[in-house]
Design an enzyme around this catalytic site. Sequence first.
Site, PDB file in Angstrom:
ATOM      1  N   GLY A  11       0.832  -1.215   0.000  1.00 39.31           N
ATOM      2  CA  GLY A  11       0.000   0.000   0.000  1.00 39.31           C
ATOM      3  C   GLY A  11       0.855   1.249   0.000  1.00 39.31           C
ATOM      4  O   GLY A  11       1.874   1.309   0.680  1.00 39.31           O
ATOM      5  N   ARG A  72       0.913  -5.000  -5.785  1.00 37.35           N
ATOM      6  CA  ARG A  72       1.019  -6.235  -5.009  1.00 37.35           C
ATOM      7  C   ARG A  72       1.302  -7.324  -6.038  1.00 37.35           C
ATOM      8  O   ARG A  72       0.659  -7.366  -7.078  1.00 37.35           O
ATOM      9  CB  ARG A  72      -0.262  -6.460  -4.208  1.00 37.35           C
ATOM     10  CG  ARG A  72      -0.394  -5.370  -3.105  1.00 37.35           C
ATOM     11  CD  ARG A  72      -1.390  -5.720  -2.030  1.00 37.35           C
ATOM     12  NE  ARG A  72      -1.198  -4.869  -0.860  1.00 37.35           N
ATOM     13  CZ  ARG A  72      -2.011  -3.841  -0.533  1.00 37.35           C
ATOM     14  NH1 ARG A  72      -3.069  -3.562  -1.264  1.00 37.35           N
ATOM     15  NH2 ARG A  72      -1.763  -3.123   0.548  1.00 37.35           N
ATOM     16  N   ASP A 103       5.253  -5.086   5.993  1.00 35.92           N
ATOM     17  CA  ASP A 103       5.812  -6.399   6.362  1.00 35.92           C
ATOM     18  C   ASP A 103       5.879  -7.362   5.181  1.00 35.92           C
ATOM     19  O   ASP A 103       6.838  -8.115   5.045  1.00 35.92           O
ATOM     20  CB  ASP A 103       5.066  -7.008   7.559  1.00 35.92           C
ATOM     21  CG  ASP A 103       3.576  -7.134   7.336  1.00 35.92           C
ATOM     22  OD1 ASP A 103       3.064  -6.557   6.340  1.00 35.92           O
ATOM     23  OD2 ASP A 103       2.905  -7.794   8.145  1.00 35.92           O
ATOM     24  N   THR A 125       4.143   2.258   5.547  1.00 33.31           N
ATOM     25  CA  THR A 125       2.753   1.800   5.592  1.00 33.31           C
ATOM     26  C   THR A 125       2.000   2.656   6.603  1.00 33.31           C
ATOM     27  O   THR A 125       2.558   2.996   7.655  1.00 33.31           O
ATOM     28  CB  THR A 125       2.628   0.313   6.003  1.00 33.31           C
ATOM     29  OG1 THR A 125       1.259   0.046   6.371  1.00 33.31           O
ATOM     30  CG2 THR A 125       3.497  -0.064   7.186  1.00 33.31           C
ATOM     31  N   ASP A 127      -0.255   1.657   8.396  1.00 34.84           N
ATOM     32  CA  ASP A 127      -0.794   0.786   9.456  1.00 34.84           C
ATOM     33  C   ASP A 127       0.002   0.829  10.773  1.00 34.84           C
ATOM     34  O   ASP A 127      -0.523   0.457  11.816  1.00 34.84           O
ATOM     35  CB  ASP A 127      -0.852  -0.665   8.970  1.00 34.84           C
ATOM     36  CG  ASP A 127      -1.771  -0.837   7.763  1.00 34.84           C
ATOM     37  OD1 ASP A 127      -2.632   0.029   7.555  1.00 34.84           O
ATOM     38  OD2 ASP A 127      -1.615  -1.834   7.036  1.00 34.84           O
ATOM     39  N   ASP A 129       2.216  -1.227  11.721  1.00 34.36           N
ATOM     40  CA  ASP A 129       2.082  -2.594  12.250  1.00 34.36           C
ATOM     41  C   ASP A 129       3.404  -3.360  12.288  1.00 34.36           C
ATOM     42  O   ASP A 129       3.409  -4.583  12.375  1.00 34.36           O
ATOM     43  CB  ASP A 129       1.039  -3.376  11.418  1.00 34.36           C
ATOM     44  CG  ASP A 129       1.392  -3.418   9.933  1.00 34.36           C
ATOM     45  OD1 ASP A 129       2.338  -2.714   9.504  1.00 34.36           O
ATOM     46  OD2 ASP A 129       0.721  -4.150   9.194  1.00 34.36           O
ATOM     47  N   ARG A 171      -5.500  -2.844   8.887  1.00 37.88           N
ATOM     48  CA  ARG A 171      -5.503  -4.323   8.820  1.00 37.88           C
ATOM     49  C   ARG A 171      -5.742  -4.907  10.200  1.00 37.88           C
ATOM     50  O   ARG A 171      -6.723  -4.597  10.826  1.00 37.88           O
ATOM     51  CB  ARG A 171      -4.199  -4.849   8.240  1.00 37.88           C
ATOM     52  CG  ARG A 171      -4.139  -4.642   6.779  1.00 37.88           C
ATOM     53  CD  ARG A 171      -3.099  -5.521   6.153  1.00 37.88           C
ATOM     54  NE  ARG A 171      -2.930  -5.073   4.788  1.00 37.88           N
ATOM     55  CZ  ARG A 171      -2.134  -5.616   3.921  1.00 37.88           C
ATOM     56  NH1 ARG A 171      -1.399  -6.645   4.254  1.00 37.88           N
ATOM     57  NH2 ARG A 171      -2.059  -5.155   2.705  1.00 37.88           N
TER      58      ARG A 171
HETATM   59  P1  ADP Z   1       2.838  -4.489   2.672  1.00 34.94           P
HETATM   60  O1  ADP Z   1       4.243  -4.487   2.201  1.00 34.94           O
HETATM   61  O2  ADP Z   1       2.260  -3.113   2.781  1.00 34.94           O
HETATM   62  O3  ADP Z   1       2.643  -5.343   3.907  1.00 34.94           O
HETATM   63  P2  ADP Z   1       1.658  -6.646   1.125  1.00 34.94           P
HETATM   64  O4  ADP Z   1       1.477  -7.559   2.285  1.00 34.94           O
HETATM   65  O5  ADP Z   1       0.556  -6.565   0.127  1.00 34.94           O
HETATM   66  O6  ADP Z   1       1.934  -5.140   1.525  1.00 34.94           O
HETATM   67  O7  ADP Z   1       2.987  -7.113   0.381  1.00 34.94           O
HETATM   68  C1  ADP Z   1       3.499  -6.384  -0.739  1.00 34.94           C
HETATM   69  C2  ADP Z   1       4.197  -7.316  -1.682  1.00 34.94           C
HETATM   70  O8  ADP Z   1       5.335  -7.901  -1.025  1.00 34.94           O
HETATM   71  C3  ADP Z   1       3.384  -8.522  -2.148  1.00 34.94           C
HETATM   72  O9  ADP Z   1       2.483  -8.222  -3.194  1.00 34.94           O
HETATM   73  C4  ADP Z   1       4.485  -9.441  -2.629  1.00 34.94           C
HETATM   74  O10 ADP Z   1       4.966  -9.041  -3.891  1.00 34.94           O
HETATM   75  C5  ADP Z   1       5.577  -9.187  -1.587  1.00 34.94           C
HETATM   76  N1  ADP Z   1       5.481 -10.230  -0.542  1.00 34.94           N
HETATM   77  C6  ADP Z   1       4.519 -10.375   0.396  1.00 34.94           C
HETATM   78  N2  ADP Z   1       4.712 -11.484   1.147  1.00 34.94           N
HETATM   79  C7  ADP Z   1       5.827 -12.065   0.653  1.00 34.94           C
HETATM   80  C8  ADP Z   1       6.557 -13.251   0.977  1.00 34.94           C
HETATM   81  N3  ADP Z   1       6.162 -14.082   1.962  1.00 34.94           N
HETATM   82  N4  ADP Z   1       7.654 -13.534   0.270  1.00 34.94           N
HETATM   83  C9  ADP Z   1       8.073 -12.725  -0.734  1.00 34.94           C
HETATM   84  N5  ADP Z   1       7.425 -11.596  -1.111  1.00 34.94           N
HETATM   85  C10 ADP Z   1       6.329 -11.272  -0.436  1.00 34.94           C
HETATM   86  O1  F6P Z   2      -1.756  -1.692   4.374  1.00 37.19           O
HETATM   87  C1  F6P Z   2      -2.385  -0.481   4.103  1.00 37.19           C
HETATM   88  C2  F6P Z   2      -3.875  -0.682   3.908  1.00 37.19           C
HETATM   89  O2  F6P Z   2      -4.422   0.600   3.597  1.00 37.19           O
HETATM   90  C3  F6P Z   2      -4.609  -1.312   5.078  1.00 37.19           C
HETATM   91  O3  F6P Z   2      -4.834  -0.423   6.135  1.00 37.19           O
HETATM   92  C4  F6P Z   2      -5.873  -1.785   4.386  1.00 37.19           C
HETATM   93  O4  F6P Z   2      -6.449  -2.879   5.073  1.00 37.19           O
HETATM   94  C5  F6P Z   2      -5.363  -2.216   3.031  1.00 37.19           C
HETATM   95  O5  F6P Z   2      -4.128  -1.543   2.822  1.00 37.19           O
HETATM   96  C6  F6P Z   2      -6.300  -1.899   1.911  1.00 37.19           C
HETATM   97  O6  F6P Z   2      -5.782  -2.432   0.748  1.00 37.19           O
HETATM   98  P1  F6P Z   2      -6.306  -2.004  -0.700  1.00 37.19           P
HETATM   99  O7  F6P Z   2      -5.853  -0.612  -0.972  1.00 37.19           O
HETATM  100  O8  F6P Z   2      -5.660  -3.005  -1.601  1.00 37.19           O
HETATM  101  O9  F6P Z   2      -7.796  -2.100  -0.667  1.00 37.19           O
END
Ligand code: ADP
Ligand code: F6P
Length: 319
Positions: A11, A72, A103, A125, A127, A129, A171
């Site tokens: 995000g 993503r 994360d 982020t 969040d 978190d 989240r």
């Molecule tokens: P954020 O980084 O904000 O937590 P996401 O959880 O959507 O957002 O993760 C962002 C991107 O990081 C994912 O779309 C993917 O490309 C990569 N990613 C997430 N989890 C993993 C993982 N376990 N191993 C490798 N890449 C990952």
């Molecule tokens: O991680 C940031 C965040 O805005 C969360 O707070 C929320 O749950 C999620 O992303 C929303 O994701 P999307 O923009 O894909 O709907």
Amino acid sequence: MKKIAVLTSGGDAPGMNAAIRAVVRYGIFAGMEVMGVERGYAGLLEGKLTNMNMRSVSDIIQRGGTILRTARCLEMKEKAGQEKALAQLVAHGVEGLIVIGGDGSFMGAKALSELGFPSIGIPGTIDNDLAYTDYTLGFDTACNTILDAINKIRDTMSSHDRVSIVEVMGRNCGDLALYAGLGGGAEVIIVPEHKIDIDRVCERLEASKQRGKHSGIVLLAEGAGSAADWAEQIGKRTGLSVRSTVLGHLQRGGSPSMKDRFLGTSMGVYAVKLLERGVSNRVVGIRDNKLYDEDIVTACRMKKKFDVELYNMAAVVAR
Ligand code: ADP
Ligand code: F6P
């Protein structure tokens, strides 16, 4: 290290642009070439890397979102995707990668570092978190956006003697609700980490009305249920006039606050300095107002602790 790359993933968050700007400008100042990767890991797998210069990051420190754009990318979660990412970095002559994200994005950076590629994470982020750092980029701006919304909603609620359930993002983390709830004087804060019974919520709202308040704000973290459901249940049990608002993506955009510009800039410079010194596989964080770095594997394993003391304090002062 002569050539590095930077990407934003997951995000978007206000302050990401400040971090990109700092990475590019400090990197060039330190004698490196800096490449920008479009659309996070998705762009990396497609080889979307371009050279950045001082002017590529002009006029962005005040802008929300991310000029590199973000995505993503499921493929990055698989070994084959991670190897493809590594091959692209090597093919472009890149020697170190800075990942700005949450994360999930850090898991991608961790995977690359386990494949032997020097990687650094910057927490981006709204969040808040991530356990290893007190603050993530974007959290402060999002809190201020929520406060602005609460102020406006409060005007209407107090004119009509109503209660509003305001649902915020995060989240599974309740920090946006906790901090904005504390700053906005929410009568009740509902978060996933510290359950509160609906009867207790109703009691608190009724008691506050009896003490002479003409409005009530319940700040609800999205991980603790939906605003519409809570509003319906509270209305039925108390007979109060209850409305609900979901703030949604409004919280992710907007010009970054001073704090997020400061964090983005200083974390960006810090990250490049690590690579410059040959240090890698670390994430940059802030603890007790001081920047520091942590091992990426350790940081990804840490579990965030909810601040119950702050939660209780918010409840005491919002009567
Ligand atoms: P954020 O980084 O904000 O937590 P996401 O959880 O959507 O957002 O993760 C962002 C991107 O990081 C994912 O779309 C993917 O490309 C990569 N990613 C997430 N989890 C993993 C993982 N376990 N191993 C490798 N890449 C990952
Ligand atoms: O991680 C940031 C965040 O805005 C969360 O707070 C929320 O749950 C999620 O992303 C929303 O994701 P999307 O923009 O894909 O709907």
